[in-house]
Design an enzyme around this catalytic site. Structure first.
Site, PDB file in Angstrom:
ATOM      1  N   CYS A  25       0.596  -1.215  -0.039  1.00  0.00           N
ATOM      2  CA  CYS A  25       0.663  -0.161   0.001  1.00  0.00           C
ATOM      3  C   CYS A  25       1.113   0.933  -0.324  1.00  0.00           C
ATOM      4  O   CYS A  25       1.863   1.713   0.708  1.00  0.00           O
ATOM      5  CB  CYS A  25      -1.306   0.312   0.835  1.00  0.00           C
ATOM      6  N   ALA A  57      -2.833  -3.409  -2.676  1.00  0.00           N
ATOM      7  CA  ALA A  57      -4.269  -4.165  -2.005  1.00  0.00           C
ATOM      8  C   ALA A  57      -5.095  -2.678  -2.916  1.00  0.00           C
ATOM      9  O   ALA A  57      -5.087  -1.740  -2.868  1.00  0.00           O
ATOM     10  CB  ALA A  57      -4.355  -3.675  -0.856  1.00  0.00           C
ATOM     11  N   TYR A 182      -7.866  -8.536   6.877  1.00  0.00           N
ATOM     12  CA  TYR A 182      -9.002  -7.363   5.860  1.00  0.00           C
ATOM     13  C   TYR A 182     -10.349  -8.282   5.864  1.00  0.00           C
ATOM     14  O   TYR A 182     -10.626  -9.795   6.852  1.00  0.00           O
ATOM     15  CB  TYR A 182      -8.181  -7.413   4.978  1.00  0.00           C
ATOM     16  N   LEU A 302      10.802 -11.059   5.121  1.00  0.00           N
ATOM     17  CA  LEU A 302      12.017 -11.059   5.597  1.00  0.00           C
ATOM     18  C   LEU A 302      12.667 -12.082   4.349  1.00  0.00           C
ATOM     19  O   LEU A 302      13.465 -12.567   4.576  1.00  0.00           O
ATOM     20  CB  LEU A 302      11.941 -11.461   6.936  1.00  0.00           C
TER      21      LEU A 302
END
Length: 357
Positions: A25, A57, A182, A302
């Protein structure tokens, strides 16, 4: 086994390598509309050599935005600015993808650098939706509306409409965002779903919204193009969603038409104390799902070192790796990884750069 710089094909789409840009985002859209920032942000990663570039997104309706500045795909006005980006990404050898999303109870929030907290109506906030009237907690104090059956159908139709627009834009890779607390995740996780109807309670009921939504999207998305799903493979909370349940959901999604599972985890609650943050910390989820559900997977979390990324692919723990923060630090990470691994740079360095490099 293939390596990081071998091609990867799903349906009619072939990635030039197994490196993808994870959706991140940016919070700089104008009423959902992409700007020059997005062109440079995503275009730079295509020029940098990634095989797959997934846009952030992207909300399927205004209520589904995390913040007022989130990306959207609910209006015709969104199409051409995004089409400009997909054309550029394709021109420079990468496959353009998009992640369609609905933020659910985590919507109507300020941008991270502006507090990351729920917004009141006077601050530009709006009513949020969720399977149950349970607030996320901490900074996100807003209690969402428990969705009616009509709300469920309306949101699912918004996903369908956005899928059709994604075709018009020119995307070749579509991902359903069903992770990170979400809307989809909040339906399948027992932490947030307290319903007693056919969308709550049992495992089969809690996964129903996600499976149905994917089914509706698959019905309109071209059969020859890949359809992926990002899942939170564990809630990392006692009594929450588990990897064992994720494997069973992945099997269902494969039957419904999913081609790949993007394996993330967590962020369904504000409690992050049990997250084992570290290099490749979510790769075991990808390995387990790939083996047990017999579906292609993407590993995230990562992944920063070329040898690390190559080992993930070569050892069969994932089919592709998706990099996020490392791609922000270094848009040319694929080129640097190719050099470190002794791969020919000619296949990923654009002609205007090649004579200089």
């Amino acid at each position: 086994m293939p390596g990081l710089f071998d091609t990867f094909s799903i349906k009619s789409v072939t990635l030039r390598n197994r490196i993808g840009v994870s959706p991140m985002c940016q919070y700089v859209s104008n009423d959902g509309t992409a700007t020059d920032w997005h062109l440079v942000h995503l275009g730079a990663r295509a020029v940098g050599g990634a095989g797959l570039v997934i846009a952030e997104a992207t909300a399927v309706e205004p209520r589904g935005r995390i913040s007022p500045q989130d990306a959207g795909l609910w209006s015709d006005k969104h199409i051409e600015p995004l089409a400009r980006i997909t054309r550029f990404v394709k021109e420079h050898g990468a496959v353009p993808g998009i992640q369609l999303a609905h933020a659910g109870r985590k919507a109507s929030a300020a941008r991270p650098w502006e507090g990351d907290n729920s917004l009141k109506e006077a601050e530009g906030g709006w009513e949020t939706l969720a399977p149950s009237a349970v607030a996320f907690g901490d900074k996100l104090w807003k209690v969402p509306k428990a969705m009616t059956h009509r709300d469920i159908r309306d949101v699912q139709q918004s996903f369908v409409a956005a899928t059709k627009m994604a075709i018009t834009v020119g995307y070749q890779w579509l991902e359903l965002h069903a992770a990170h607390g979400y809307l989809c995740h909040s339906f399948y996780s027992p932490i947030s779903n307290k319903r007693t109807d056919e969308y709550g309670g049992s495992f089969e009921n809690r996964i129903r919204f996600t499976v149905e939504t994917l089914e509706y999207m698959r019905a309109v998305w071209p059969e020859n193009l890949p359809l992926a799903v990002r899942l939170s493979c564990s809630d990392w909370v006692d009594g929450g969603w588990t990897i064992e349940e994720t494997i069973e959901l992945a099997k269902k999604l494969k039957q419904t038409g999913a081609d790949l599972i993007d394996c993330s985890s967590g962020f369904g609650s504000p409690d992050h104390r049990k997250y084992p943050f570290g290099p490749g910390w979510q790769v075991p989820f990808s390995e387990a799902i790939r083996k047990e559900a017999q579906i292609a997977t993407a590993a995230v979390g990562l992944i920063t070192d070329p040898m690390q990324a190559n080992n993930i692919v070569e050892s069969g723990k994932a089919d592709i790796v998706l990099l996020a923060r490392e791609m922000l630090r270094d848009p040319y990470w694929p080129q640097h990884a190719a050099k470190a691994l002794g791969h020919d740079l000619k296949s990923i360095v654009p002609s205007p750069y090649l004579r200089w490099i």
